[in-house]
Design an enzyme around this catalytic site. Structure first.
Site, PDB file in Angstrom:
ATOM      1  N   GLY A  20       0.935  -1.054  -0.060  1.00  0.00           N
ATOM      2  CA  GLY A  20      -0.041  -0.122  -0.278  1.00  0.00           C
ATOM      3  C   GLY A  20       1.096   1.135   0.354  1.00  0.00           C
ATOM      4  N   SER A 111       1.139 -15.857  -4.997  1.00  0.00           N
ATOM      5  CA  SER A 111       1.577 -16.785  -5.450  1.00  0.00           C
ATOM      6  C   SER A 111       1.130 -18.170  -4.906  1.00  0.00           C
ATOM      7  CB  SER A 111       3.272 -16.614  -5.443  1.00  0.00           C
ATOM      8  OG  SER A 111       3.571 -16.145  -4.654  1.00  0.00           O
ATOM      9  N   CYS A 112       0.623 -18.336  -3.871  1.00  0.00           N
ATOM     10  CA  CYS A 112       0.674 -19.115  -2.646  1.00  0.00           C
ATOM     11  C   CYS A 112      -0.809 -19.845  -3.346  1.00  0.00           C
ATOM     12  CB  CYS A 112       0.406 -18.968  -1.364  1.00  0.00           C
ATOM     13  SG  CYS A 112      -0.867 -17.858  -0.317  1.00  0.00           S
ATOM     14  N   TYR A 139      -4.656 -18.786   3.774  1.00  0.00           N
ATOM     15  CA  TYR A 139      -4.201 -17.644   3.282  1.00  0.00           C
ATOM     16  C   TYR A 139      -4.341 -17.658   1.723  1.00  0.00           C
ATOM     17  CZ  TYR A 139      -1.599 -13.007   1.899  1.00  0.00           C
ATOM     18  OH  TYR A 139      -2.041 -11.866   1.523  1.00  0.00           O
ATOM     19  N   PRO A 166       0.039 -11.024  -7.567  1.00  0.00           N
ATOM     20  CA  PRO A 166       1.891 -10.912  -7.101  1.00  0.00           C
ATOM     21  C   PRO A 166       3.083 -12.338  -6.269  1.00  0.00           C
ATOM     22  CG  PRO A 166       0.188  -9.784  -5.971  1.00  0.00           C
ATOM     23  CD  PRO A 166      -0.448 -10.285  -6.436  1.00  0.00           C
ATOM     24  N   THR A 167       3.679 -12.120  -7.558  1.00  0.00           N
ATOM     25  CA  THR A 167       4.671 -12.845  -6.788  1.00  0.00           C
ATOM     26  C   THR A 167       5.189 -12.758  -5.392  1.00  0.00           C
ATOM     27  OG1 THR A 167       6.696 -14.754  -7.914  1.00  0.00           O
ATOM     28  CG2 THR A 167       6.624 -12.692  -7.940  1.00  0.00           C
ATOM     29  N   ASN A 168       6.301 -12.891  -4.835  1.00  0.00           N
ATOM     30  CA  ASN A 168       6.906 -12.548  -3.469  1.00  0.00           C
ATOM     31  C   ASN A 168       7.472 -11.626  -4.335  1.00  0.00           C
ATOM     32  OD1 ASN A 168       5.948 -15.351  -3.550  1.00  0.00           O
ATOM     33  ND2 ASN A 168       7.043 -15.524  -1.557  1.00  0.00           N
ATOM     34  N   TRP A 205      15.974 -21.972   8.071  1.00  0.00           N
ATOM     35  CA  TRP A 205      14.896 -22.199   8.066  1.00  0.00           C
ATOM     36  C   TRP A 205      14.538 -23.689   7.176  1.00  0.00           C
ATOM     37  CZ3 TRP A 205      10.213 -18.555   9.489  1.00  0.00           C
ATOM     38  CH2 TRP A 205      10.596 -17.851  11.090  1.00  0.00           C
ATOM     39  N   ASP A 272       9.724 -26.401   4.602  1.00  0.00           N
ATOM     40  CA  ASP A 272      10.113 -25.468   3.467  1.00  0.00           C
ATOM     41  C   ASP A 272       9.523 -24.852   2.259  1.00  0.00           C
ATOM     42  OD1 ASP A 272      12.561 -26.235   3.044  1.00  0.00           O
ATOM     43  OD2 ASP A 272      12.994 -27.761   1.841  1.00  0.00           O
TER      44      ASP A 272
HETATM   45  O1  GFB Z   1       9.466 -16.233   2.503  1.00  0.00           O
HETATM   46  P1  GFB Z   1       8.781 -17.164   2.980  1.00  0.00           P
HETATM   47  O2  GFB Z   1       8.328 -16.615   4.774  1.00  0.00           O
HETATM   48  O3  GFB Z   1       7.554 -17.491   2.631  1.00  0.00           O
HETATM   49  O4  GFB Z   1       9.672 -17.992   2.737  1.00  0.00           O
HETATM   50  P2  GFB Z   1       6.480 -19.011   1.546  1.00  0.00           P
HETATM   51  C1  GFB Z   1      10.066 -18.875   2.267  1.00  0.00           C
HETATM   52  C2  GFB Z   1      10.874 -19.718   2.144  1.00  0.00           C
HETATM   53  O5  GFB Z   1      12.224 -19.451   2.945  1.00  0.00           O
HETATM   54  C3  GFB Z   1      10.411 -20.843   3.149  1.00  0.00           C
HETATM   55  C4  GFB Z   1      12.959 -20.237   4.044  1.00  0.00           C
HETATM   56  O6  GFB Z   1      11.083 -22.183   2.439  1.00  0.00           O
HETATM   57  C5  GFB Z   1      11.391 -20.894   4.377  1.00  0.00           C
HETATM   58  O7  GFB Z   1      11.213 -22.242   4.888  1.00  0.00           O
HETATM   59  N1  GFB Z   1      13.582 -19.231   5.073  1.00  0.00           N
HETATM   60  C6  GFB Z   1      14.671 -19.750   5.438  1.00  0.00           C
HETATM   61  C7  GFB Z   1      12.729 -18.405   6.257  1.00  0.00           C
HETATM   62  N2  GFB Z   1      14.961 -18.383   6.420  1.00  0.00           N
HETATM   63  C8  GFB Z   1      13.612 -18.208   7.027  1.00  0.00           C
HETATM   64  C9  GFB Z   1      13.422 -16.950   8.121  1.00  0.00           C
HETATM   65  O8  GFB Z   1      13.947 -17.354   8.507  1.00  0.00           O
HETATM   66  N3  GFB Z   1      11.783 -16.631   7.815  1.00  0.00           N
HETATM   67  C10 GFB Z   1      10.989 -16.417   6.548  1.00  0.00           C
HETATM   68  N4  GFB Z   1       9.664 -16.202   6.452  1.00  0.00           N
HETATM   69  N5  GFB Z   1      11.518 -18.531   5.748  1.00  0.00           N
HETATM   70  C11 GFB Z   1       4.252 -17.724   1.980  1.00  0.00           C
HETATM   71  C12 GFB Z   1       3.093 -17.622   2.070  1.00  0.00           C
HETATM   72  O9  GFB Z   1       5.387 -18.450   1.362  1.00  0.00           O
HETATM   73  O10 GFB Z   1       4.547 -16.663   0.432  1.00  0.00           O
HETATM   74  C13 GFB Z   1       2.368 -16.275   2.321  1.00  0.00           C
HETATM   75  O11 GFB Z   1       3.240 -17.759   3.723  1.00  0.00           O
HETATM   76  C14 GFB Z   1       2.234 -15.470   0.820  1.00  0.00           C
HETATM   77  O12 GFB Z   1       1.108 -16.486   2.552  1.00  0.00           O
HETATM   78  C15 GFB Z   1       4.014 -15.508   0.702  1.00  0.00           C
HETATM   79  O13 GFB Z   1       1.996 -16.395  -0.013  1.00  0.00           O
HETATM   80  C16 GFB Z   1       3.951 -14.731  -0.979  1.00  0.00           C
HETATM   81  O14 GFB Z   1       7.500 -18.324   0.127  1.00  0.00           O
HETATM   82  O15 GFB Z   1       6.986 -19.827   1.323  1.00  0.00           O
END
Ligand code: GFB
Length: 311
Positions: A20, A111-112, A139, A166-168, A205, A272
């Site tokens: 935003g 993207s999820c 979500y 949108p992508t990440n 992680w 993951d």
């Molecule tokens: O960005 P993230 O939390 O979300 O995690 P997603 C992406 C990848 O990074 C996963 C790894 O494989 C996590 O295990 N990772 C490694 C970590 N270290 C870390 C850390 O310290 N913090 C976090 N957060 N991740 C999200 C969805 O999925 O994507 C939401 O949960 C949304 O709903 C968003 O769709 C765009 O990419 O896996």
């Protein structure tokens, strides 16, 4: 048919969030009247309040950037917040917009919303063809419901409501909380703090193998404004075209930018999430829009913002 922004009243719902705030920066360069409502003035989870606000402020276009968001751990830990709050926010705004005859509304997916094991790169038609990734199903379901609600208003009432996936995203204004944040903000902070404290290892992680595509938030805001003006389809459209890296490569890039010499320890008992989610960006790129910030430049800009604002 292009949607003329000039002179329009545009409401960015969720202007305090990362997306935003970037939309606000981007739309300040357009000849529009920007509308925003602070959380204290309007709780988007309350339907009657949203209806009153829309009736009073008369937006002509709305971008729904308001959402309860978070990284993989927060998604798993707060299922009600991710499902209920997001359902309520989006449903309330769409209904109020339909009743007040708002000319155009843009729903933001994620993207999820696509299946866990979707064929890559993920095309828009992949939606609802196979099971979701369990860690972010709450979500994802709320986002899918909003996208389908927009589509249904278009079909039943001829409303010009569109959905963008949108992508990440990452960038200034991201949530740097270690438990709640997404991977870029969390790892940036972890690596920065390890460097400051002279620690020789940072925990990551999962296995480090998942791949993610990232787009810088100011590029994303530019793409959203482009689509607001130029896209009026019933189908969702991916907002992508970013760089894809593994989490391991991302950590390496961040270490380079932050100038951290230590090691990474992989916590393989942590999930993951989706193994890969590269969005197919053909639809938007054929319309003439591509992101312009490289991952390295975007990460450097984000790190500068983090260092200036958060420390
Ligand atoms: O960005 P993230 O939390 O979300 O995690 P997603 C992406 C990848 O990074 C996963 C790894 O494989 C996590 O295990 N990772 C490694 C970590 N270290 C870390 C850390 O310290 N913090 C976090 N957060 N991740 C999200 C969805 O999925 O994507 C939401 O949960 C949304 O709903 C968003 O769709 C765009 O990419 O896996």
């Amino acid at each position: 048919m292009a949607f003329e922004l000039k002179g329009r009243r545009v409401w960015i719902a969720g202007h305090r969030g990362m997306v935003g705030a970037a939309l606000l920066r981007r739309l300040q360069r357009e000849p529009v009247t920007l509308l925003a409502a602070d959380r204290a003035a309007l709780d988007l989870r309350r339907q009657a309040d949203v209806e009153t606000w829309v009736e009073k402020n008369k937006p002509e276009a709305i971008i729904i950037a308001a959402a309860k968001v978070g990284g993989i751990k927060a998604n798993d830990a707060y299922p009600v917040d991710f499902l209920y709050d997001n359902l309520a926010i989006q449903t309330n705004i769409l209904r109020a917009a339909a009743e007040q005859g708002v000319a155009r509304v843009m729903v933001l997916g994620s993207s999820c919303v696509y299946p866990k094991l979707a064929e890559q790169p993920i095309k828009e038609e992949t939606l609802l063809t196979a099971p979701l990734e369990p860690t972010n199903q709450w979500y994802a379901l709320a986002k899918i419901a909003a996208m389908k609600l927009a589509e249904s208003y278009r079909r039943q009432h001829g409303r010009d409501f569109v959905s963008v996936v949108p992508t990440n995203l990452y960038g200034p204004g991201d949530n740097f909380d270690l438990e709640q944040g997404h991977v870029i903000s969390a790892l940036m902070r972890k690596i920065h703090e390890a460097k400051q404290a002279g620690r020789d290892a940072v925990e990551i992680w999962g296995t480090g193998n998942p791949k993610r595509e990232f787009v810088f938030v100011d590029d994303a805001a530019d793409g959203l404004v482009f689509l607001l003006q130029n896209y009026a389809g019933e189908d969702p459209i991916n907002l992508a075209g970013g760089e894809e890296v593994s989490i391991r490569e991302l950590a390496g890039l961040l270490a380079e930018i932050i100038n951290y010499q230590g090691r990474f320890e992989y916590l393989t008992d942590r999930p993951d999430g989706m193994p890969r989610k590269l969005l197919d960006s053909q639809r938007i790129s054929k319309m003439g829009w591509v992101p312009s910030t490289s991952l390295r430049d975007g990460l450097m800009a984000t790190y500068r913002w983090f260092a200036q604002t958060r420390l």
